[in-house]
Design a protein around this motif. Structure first.
Motif, PDB file in Angstrom:
ATOM      1  N   ASN A 188      11.506  53.503  20.482  1.00 22.16           N
ATOM      2  CA  ASN A 188      12.825  53.876  19.948  1.00 22.16           C
ATOM      3  C   ASN A 188      13.112  53.131  18.653  1.00 22.16           C
ATOM      4  OD1 ASN A 188      15.067  55.361  21.773  1.00 22.16           O
ATOM      5  ND2 ASN A 188      13.404  54.581  23.019  1.00 22.16           N
ATOM      6  N   ILE A 189      12.830  51.848  18.637  1.00 21.75           N
ATOM      7  CA  ILE A 189      13.106  51.032  17.446  1.00 21.75           C
ATOM      8  C   ILE A 189      12.203  51.501  16.298  1.00 21.75           C
ATOM      9  CG2 ILE A 189      13.094  48.675  16.521  1.00 21.75           C
ATOM     10  CD1 ILE A 189      13.559  47.759  19.465  1.00 21.75           C
ATOM     11  N   PHE A 190      10.966  51.792  16.622  1.00 23.92           N
ATOM     12  CA  PHE A 190      10.011  52.312  15.624  1.00 23.92           C
ATOM     13  C   PHE A 190      10.547  53.618  15.012  1.00 23.92           C
ATOM     14  CE2 PHE A 190       6.168  55.149  15.188  1.00 23.92           C
ATOM     15  CZ  PHE A 190       5.618  54.534  14.065  1.00 23.92           C
ATOM     16  N   ASN A 191      11.008  54.515  15.876  1.00 24.43           N
ATOM     17  CA  ASN A 191      11.518  55.801  15.376  1.00 24.43           C
ATOM     18  C   ASN A 191      12.780  55.618  14.542  1.00 24.43           C
ATOM     19  OD1 ASN A 191       9.462  57.274  16.557  1.00 24.43           O
ATOM     20  ND2 ASN A 191      10.569  57.590  18.474  1.00 24.43           N
ATOM     21  N   LEU A 192      13.655  54.731  14.982  1.00 22.78           N
ATOM     22  CA  LEU A 192      14.876  54.470  14.220  1.00 22.78           C
ATOM     23  C   LEU A 192      14.536  53.901  12.840  1.00 22.78           C
ATOM     24  CD1 LEU A 192      17.135  52.968  17.036  1.00 22.78           C
ATOM     25  CD2 LEU A 192      17.645  55.012  15.685  1.00 22.78           C
ATOM     26  N   ARG A 237      11.932  54.346  11.062  1.00 23.16           N
ATOM     27  CA  ARG A 237      11.378  55.381  10.171  1.00 23.16           C
ATOM     28  C   ARG A 237      12.451  56.335   9.680  1.00 23.16           C
ATOM     29  NH1 ARG A 237       6.246  58.032  12.771  1.00 23.16           N
ATOM     30  NH2 ARG A 237       7.696  58.258  14.507  1.00 23.16           N
ATOM     31  N   LEU A 238      13.572  56.377  10.391  1.00 27.14           N
ATOM     32  CA  LEU A 238      14.664  57.265   9.962  1.00 27.14           C
ATOM     33  C   LEU A 238      15.553  56.635   8.892  1.00 27.14           C
ATOM     34  CD1 LEU A 238      15.820  58.700  13.431  1.00 27.14           C
ATOM     35  CD2 LEU A 238      14.719  59.970  11.576  1.00 27.14           C
ATOM     36  N   ILE A 239      15.430  55.333   8.690  1.00 27.96           N
ATOM     37  CA  ILE A 239      16.263  54.674   7.680  1.00 27.96           C
ATOM     38  C   ILE A 239      15.857  55.213   6.309  1.00 27.96           C
ATOM     39  CG2 ILE A 239      16.875  52.470   6.602  1.00 27.96           C
ATOM     40  CD1 ILE A 239      16.124  51.132   9.293  1.00 27.96           C
ATOM     41  N   PRO A 240      16.815  55.770   5.570  1.00 31.37           N
ATOM     42  CA  PRO A 240      16.445  56.372   4.276  1.00 31.37           C
ATOM     43  C   PRO A 240      15.727  55.374   3.363  1.00 31.37           C
ATOM     44  CG  PRO A 240      18.687  56.948   4.876  1.00 31.37           C
ATOM     45  CD  PRO A 240      18.240  55.929   5.877  1.00 31.37           C
ATOM     46  N   GLY A 241      14.556  55.781   2.907  1.00 29.90           N
ATOM     47  CA  GLY A 241      13.803  54.963   1.949  1.00 29.90           C
ATOM     48  C   GLY A 241      13.068  53.789   2.543  1.00 29.90           C
ATOM     49  N   PHE A 242      13.257  53.535   3.852  1.00 30.81           N
ATOM     50  CA  PHE A 242      12.685  52.320   4.436  1.00 30.81           C
ATOM     51  C   PHE A 242      11.163  52.308   4.345  1.00 30.81           C
ATOM     52  CE2 PHE A 242      11.580  49.351   7.910  1.00 30.81           C
ATOM     53  CZ  PHE A 242      12.374  48.272   7.550  1.00 30.81           C
ATOM     54  N   PRO A 293      17.141  53.063  28.302  1.00 33.65           N
ATOM     55  CA  PRO A 293      18.430  53.040  27.613  1.00 33.65           C
ATOM     56  C   PRO A 293      18.650  54.272  26.748  1.00 33.65           C
ATOM     57  CG  PRO A 293      16.909  51.425  26.662  1.00 33.65           C
ATOM     58  CD  PRO A 293      16.193  52.054  27.811  1.00 33.65           C
ATOM     59  N   THR A 294      19.912  54.591  26.522  1.00 31.53           N
ATOM     60  CA  THR A 294      20.257  55.750  25.694  1.00 31.53           C
ATOM     61  C   THR A 294      20.347  55.308  24.228  1.00 31.53           C
ATOM     62  OG1 THR A 294      22.610  55.311  25.948  1.00 31.53           O
ATOM     63  CG2 THR A 294      21.595  56.785  27.572  1.00 31.53           C
ATOM     64  N   PRO A 295      20.457  56.263  23.298  1.00 30.59           N
ATOM     65  CA  PRO A 295      20.532  55.890  21.881  1.00 30.59           C
ATOM     66  C   PRO A 295      21.650  54.897  21.541  1.00 30.59           C
ATOM     67  CG  PRO A 295      20.043  58.207  22.065  1.00 30.59           C
ATOM     68  CD  PRO A 295      20.303  57.720  23.466  1.00 30.59           C
ATOM     69  N   PRO A 296      22.855  54.994  22.087  1.00 33.63           N
ATOM     70  CA  PRO A 296      23.878  54.034  21.661  1.00 33.63           C
ATOM     71  C   PRO A 296      23.460  52.576  21.814  1.00 33.63           C
ATOM     72  CG  PRO A 296      24.912  55.804  22.874  1.00 33.63           C
ATOM     73  CD  PRO A 296      23.427  56.014  22.990  1.00 33.63           C
ATOM     74  N   ILE A 297      22.864  52.226  22.940  1.00 31.16           N
ATOM     75  CA  ILE A 297      22.509  50.816  23.126  1.00 31.16           C
ATOM     76  C   ILE A 297      21.262  50.462  22.309  1.00 31.16           C
ATOM     77  CG2 ILE A 297      21.192  51.146  25.270  1.00 31.16           C
ATOM     78  CD1 ILE A 297      22.325  48.441  26.186  1.00 31.16           C
ATOM     79  N   MET A 298      20.341  51.420  22.160  1.00 28.37           N
ATOM     80  CA  MET A 298      19.141  51.126  21.355  1.00 28.37           C
ATOM     81  C   MET A 298      19.508  50.944  19.885  1.00 28.37           C
ATOM     82  SD  MET A 298      16.688  50.647  23.370  1.00 28.37           S
ATOM     83  CE  MET A 298      15.686  50.147  21.992  1.00 28.37           C
ATOM     84  N   ILE A 299      20.442  51.767  19.400  1.00 25.97           N
ATOM     85  CA  ILE A 299      20.874  51.630  18.001  1.00 25.97           C
ATOM     86  C   ILE A 299      21.554  50.268  17.804  1.00 25.97           C
ATOM     87  CG2 ILE A 299      22.527  52.509  16.289  1.00 25.97           C
ATOM     88  CD1 ILE A 299      21.860  55.351  17.355  1.00 25.97           C
TER      89      ILE A 299
END
Lengths: 93, 422
Positions: free
Chosen positions: B18-22, B24-29, B194-200
């Protein structure tokens, strides 16, 4: 003569059989670890501890609960927790 | 000479993915960093090609998940001395599923693929008895007062004590987040997911710990419970959970589902959504007839549903299960009505839906079905008083956003309006 720890162990066997739906307690001895019992993981360990607390009317801290490695160590911990109690509260179910 | 981008190396189980996917979604990261995931089962992936050994030994940021078990991953001797490290705990939540057992008898088939199933130990104990019929299993299970068997207050305290204890070994802490939010927010799908809210929230803490950008905020909780393990009504009431209600329906997944990862998107092999009692009844094989599919044997299905309805009318469990079983019965009646509509005997279906709608206004699925039917038949005159009656109550507050959208479209087509329960 049955020692207090042996008596505790007998009750712990009943708890483990009940929670993990075992056919009998034949494979449960003081050296038994969670890995020896199908389904006994860190999550179901909570149920083992809460059932143990209820049966012996004691309170076990999370740190103590997750430090025990074997059924024998859990029995020793229960005995230790009982000794912390005033005498009129000891005895269990 | 080409200078390689700094590597952000993420280690852990599926929660790390989940953290890996998040990241990669950060713009420009990924233009500035290489993000690498190393699953504790050996899986490795990265945002651009880099050998695992090189990623590890040269990484600038190392994010590590910790559990109660010693890590089998010997990285300390491999990481560069100037590597910045942050750790986070393995997030678990037996709090909401106090009967959880990693079970031989799969319940609720809610885990995809070959994962071990989340089970319910009281239900499993009943199922293991050869002398009990499914009807008797349902009756006995619904009559179990779990608060008399498990001290849920002590369960709560012990859960948070052990989460806080694990937090003492990590840089990013979970206990304060869970404690502050578990009543209001849907934080876990099941005991280990865990669901996205807590992972985020966790990922944001980690990236901020490193001074890295993380522009995401938690906006909303997952809307449906498609992959959520059912919450026992007594647990819901005891902890005053706000994100789940008597109408919440949980996806039932067939045992031969072929999903490989609970977080992967795409259509799941789901066999309907069920409230708590219906879910249990389906699990024990009592109500296969509840899912209305393209089966040709509708009259036979109606007969079976009527049999289950008769059985359920003999079950009188204590609160809050008493309300749960009323919803269960109205679920059956609604399904019978759906069968009638498909069988071409619309008047019987309409009559049954109207009966449920007026007798149990809380059971809004019957209303939605009735509105849909009456709209399709152009029976506006019949529909108007029903809709007006409902709009005067808060019966629709438990509707999902999707259901509300459907309702709005229907009402708009009739030139009616409704306010959103959101």
């Amino acid at each position: 003569m049955i020692t207090p720890v042996e008596s505790i162990l007998s009750e712990l066997r009943r708890i483990i059989v009940d929670i993990f739906l075992l056919d009998n307690d034949h494979g449960l001895n003081p050296e038994t670890t969670a890995a020896d019992v199908d389904g006994w993981d860190s999550l179901t360990h909570t149920q083992v501890i809460l059932a143990t607390e209820r049966a012996f009317r004691i309170t076990i801290s999370a740190k103590e609960a997750f430090a025990v490695q074997t059924l024998g160590e859990l029995a020793q911990l229960v005995h230790h927790c009982q000794e912390r109690l005033p005498e009129y509260l000891r005895g269990g179910r | 000479m080409t200078v390689r981008k700094p590597v952000v190396y993420i280690y852990g189980n599926c929660q790390a993915i989940n953290i890996f996917n998040l990241a990669r979604l950060i713009p420009g990261f990924t233009e500035d960093y290489i993000v690498a995931i190393h699953h504790d089962n050996g899986y490795f992936n990265s945002s651009e090609p880099i050998p695992i050994g090189e990623a590890l030994t040269t990484c600038a940021f190392f994010i590590e998940q910790r559990s109660r078990l010693p890590s089998p991953f010997d990285k300390d001797s491999l990481l560069a001395p100037d590597c910045k490290r942050a750790s986070y705990p393995f997030l678990t939540c037996e709090l909401l599923w106090p009967l959880y057992i990693d079970n031989k008898q799969p319940y609720p088939f809610n885990n995809p693929g070959n994962w071990r199933s989340n089970g319910d130990r009281f239900l499993s104990a009943l199922q293991s008895r050869s002398d009990l019929t499914p009807e008797k299993i349902l009756e006995r299970y619904l009559n179990i007062d779990i608060t008399s068997k498990i001290d849920l207050d002590r369960h709560h305290d012990f859960y948070f004590e052990q989460v806080a204890d694990l937090d003492t070994h990590t840089d990013v802490k979970a206990a304060p987040i869970i404690a502050a939010n578990f009543r209001q927010r849907h934080l876990f799908y099941d005991t280990k997911h865990p669901t996205p809210p807590i992972m985020i929230t966790m990922a944001k803490s980690m990236f901020q710990y490193f001074g890295l950008p993380f522009p995401f905020n938690v906006r909303e909780d997952p809307e449906n419970f498609s992959i959520t393990l059912p919450i026992h009504p007594q647990v819901r009431e005891h902890y005053h959970l706000e994100w789940v209600n008597p109408h919440s329906r949980f996806g039932f997944h067939s045992p031969n589902a072929h999903e490989t990862n609970i977080y992967l998107h795409g259509e799941r092999k789901k066999d309907g959504d069920y409230d708590f009692v219906s879910f249990i009844a389906k699990h024990i094989g009592l109500i296969d007839a509840l899912a209305v599919g393209p089966e040709p044997d509708l009259p036979d299905r109606v007969k079976r549903l009527q049999d289950v309805l008769t059985i359920s009318e003999g079950i009188r469990p204590p609160p809050p299960m008493d309300r749960a079983i009323i919803h269960f019965q109205d679920r059956i009646r609604t399904t019978i009505a759906q069968c009638y509509l498909r069988m071409g005997v619309g008047e019987l279906g309409e009559e049954l839906l109207t009966e449920v709608t007026f007798r149990n206004p809380e059971y809004y699925p019957a209303l939605l079905e009735l509105i849909t039917y009456l709209s399709s038949k152009g029976k506006t005159r019949t529909l108007l008083p029903i809709v007006k009656r409902y709009l005067a109550t808060d019966s629709l507050k438990h509707c999902s956003q999707t259901e509300m959208r459907t309702l709005r479209i229907l009402l708009d087509s009739l030139c009616l309006t409704t306010s959103s329960p959101e």
